[in-house]
Design an enzyme around this catalytic site. Structure first.
Site, short mmCIF file in Angstrom:
data_model
loop_
_atom_site.label_atom_id
_atom_site.label_comp_id
_atom_site.label_asym_id
_atom_site.label_seq_id
_atom_site.Cartn_x
_atom_site.Cartn_y
_atom_site.Cartn_z
N GLY A 39 0.73 -0.92 -0.18
CA GLY A 39 -0.26 0.20 -0.13
C GLY A 39 0.45 1.30 0.33
O GLY A 39 2.06 1.22 -0.21
N ASN A 40 0.40 2.58 -0.30
CA ASN A 40 0.68 3.17 0.02
C ASN A 40 0.26 4.42 -0.09
O ASN A 40 -1.02 4.52 -0.79
CB ASN A 40 1.64 3.82 -1.31
CG ASN A 40 1.49 3.32 -3.07
OD1 ASN A 40 0.13 3.42 -3.42
ND2 ASN A 40 2.08 1.92 -2.73
N SER A 85 7.49 3.00 -4.42
CA SER A 85 7.22 2.06 -5.95
C SER A 85 5.68 2.80 -7.33
O SER A 85 6.15 2.90 -8.37
CB SER A 85 8.09 0.86 -5.98
OG SER A 85 6.64 -0.02 -5.84
N GLU A 86 5.27 2.69 -6.27
CA GLU A 86 3.82 3.21 -7.37
C GLU A 86 3.50 4.76 -6.98
O GLU A 86 2.94 4.76 -7.86
CB GLU A 86 2.43 2.63 -6.83
CG GLU A 86 3.23 0.90 -6.34
CD GLU A 86 1.62 0.24 -6.76
OE1 GLU A 86 1.61 -0.56 -7.85
OE2 GLU A 86 1.28 -0.05 -5.66
N HIS A 105 -3.50 4.02 -1.87
CA HIS A 105 -3.94 2.35 -2.80
C HIS A 105 -3.29 1.45 -1.55
O HIS A 105 -2.65 1.73 -0.45
CB HIS A 105 -2.58 2.62 -3.65
CG HIS A 105 -2.22 1.26 -3.99
ND1 HIS A 105 -3.06 0.20 -4.97
CD2 HIS A 105 -0.70 0.39 -3.89
CE1 HIS A 105 -2.69 -0.90 -5.19
NE2 HIS A 105 -1.31 -0.85 -4.70
N HIS A 107 -4.84 -2.90 -0.75
CA HIS A 107 -5.19 -4.15 -0.92
C HIS A 107 -6.24 -4.99 -0.39
O HIS A 107 -5.38 -6.09 0.29
CB HIS A 107 -3.73 -5.28 -1.45
CG HIS A 107 -2.67 -4.99 -2.38
ND1 HIS A 107 -0.97 -5.05 -1.75
CD2 HIS A 107 -2.61 -4.20 -3.47
CE1 HIS A 107 -0.34 -4.53 -2.91
NE2 HIS A 107 -0.95 -3.59 -3.30
N HIS A 168 -3.81 -7.29 -8.48
CA HIS A 168 -3.17 -6.23 -7.88
C HIS A 168 -4.11 -5.52 -6.19
O HIS A 168 -3.94 -6.32 -5.71
CB HIS A 168 -2.90 -5.13 -8.72
CG HIS A 168 -2.23 -4.26 -8.28
ND1 HIS A 168 -1.43 -3.68 -8.69
CD2 HIS A 168 -1.67 -4.22 -6.97
CE1 HIS A 168 -1.13 -2.17 -8.13
NE2 HIS A 168 -0.31 -3.14 -6.58
P1 13P Z 1 5.29 0.77 -1.65
O1 13P Z 1 6.15 -0.23 -0.78
O2 13P Z 1 6.76 0.23 -2.75
O3 13P Z 1 4.82 1.72 -1.73
O4 13P Z 1 4.49 -0.25 -2.93
C1 13P Z 1 3.84 -1.43 -2.43
C2 13P Z 1 2.95 -1.87 -3.14
O5 13P Z 1 1.51 -2.07 -2.19
C3 13P Z 1 3.64 -2.30 -3.89
O6 13P Z 1 2.17 -3.03 -4.65
#
Ligand code: 13P
Length: 269
Positions: A39-40, A85-86, A105, A107, A168
């Site tokens: 998540g982010n 990363s997102e 974001h 899951h 995802h």
């Molecule tokens: P990050 O820790 O890079 O934000 O990524 C988490 C993530 O949910 C990848 O799908």
């Protein structure tokens, strides 16, 4: 309880936004929307810089000092850790939607189950979801953190505030972090209820007339749909799939809209 800073719409300092992101990260973790380093979250600050969670950390136990600041192109301006990363997915929302000031974001497992099964949440089942989000489409799979995922998302971003990402997870946006977080909660709640309805029997879809009434009631709930318009309405019991731009009304749907307008006018007097 919702902390004061998260609930109020007043303009906030960077420190307050940092604290808000840590609180929302904790909520996502505690509710099981994320585990491990998933998540982010991000917020667009008043001067246009982006405050975001760092990569590869548990978002449930972040300190305000763990967060990273970038410019609107993702160039890191502050913070010792590496950006999410997102981040590009978040930047896409900020670039395409001037009304969006926060992106979330996660899951969440039931909603992600639908996304893994190749299913959107596009049926007219629950009034709150229809009023608040219209429907929740499914965005085609692309590798997380790549330009391909942004390309898959691009056609949807102007029209929707909540999206499922195939195989995802989910992504939501809002005019503030609390709204973006609530939309994530709504996605998961709606997925759970849809699944329960399917286990309990056959879900009963609302009619086009009922959906038209709910759309007409949006101002009453202070809901402003994405400024891009053009969102597809959910699938109804009478099979009508229309868009905001191209609405075909039956006589009874038109009557429902007139009823709503008359009721509103009466309330104003
Ligand atoms: P990050 O820790 O890079 O934000 O990524 C988490 C993530 O949910 C990848 O799908």
């Amino acid at each position: 309880m919702i902390p004061d800073s998260l609930s109020s719409g007043h303009s906030k300092s960077e420190e307050q936004h940092r604290r808000d992101i840590c609180i929302a990260g904790r909520w996502m973790y505690e509710r099981g929307f994320i585990v491990a380093c998933e998540g982010n979250l991000s917020v667009r600050l008043e001067d246009g810089r982006i405050l975001t969670t760092p990569t590869c950390m548990n978002k449930g136990i972040l300190d305000p000092g763990d967060l990273v600041v970038t410019d609107s192109n993702g160039r890191q301006l502050a913070g010792d850790r590496k950006v999410s990363s997102e981040l590009d997915m978040h930047l896409l929302f900020y670039r395409m939607r001037p009304d969006v000031q926060a992106v979330c974001h996660a899951h969440p497992p039931t909603a992600t189950g639908f996304a893994v099964a190749g299913r959107s949440l596009n049926q007219a089942l629950l009034p709150e979801v229809i009023v608040g989000l219209g429907q929740i489409p499914l965005v085609q799979y692309a590798t997380p953190g790549t330009p391909e995922l942004s390309a898959s998302l691009e056609p949807f971003v102007p029209h929707y505030d909540a999206l499922l990402l195939a195989n995802h997870g989910a992504v939501t946006c809002g005019p503030d972090l609390l709204t973006a977080f609530f939309r994530m909660e709504t996605i998961e709640h709606s997925a759970k209820i849809t699944l329960a309805a399917e286990l309990a029997g056959e879900p009963v879809l609302l009619s086009g007339r009922e959906v038209a009434k709910l759309m007409a009631a949006r101002p009453r709930y202070f809901v402003s749909p994405p400024p891009g318009g053009g969102a597809e309405l959910p699938i109804t019991s009478d099979g009508g799939e229309t868009t905001d731009d191209d609405v075909k009304l039956t006589r009874s749907e038109l009557d429902a809209l007139i009823d709503e307008a008359v009721r509103k006018d009466r309330n104003r007097r």
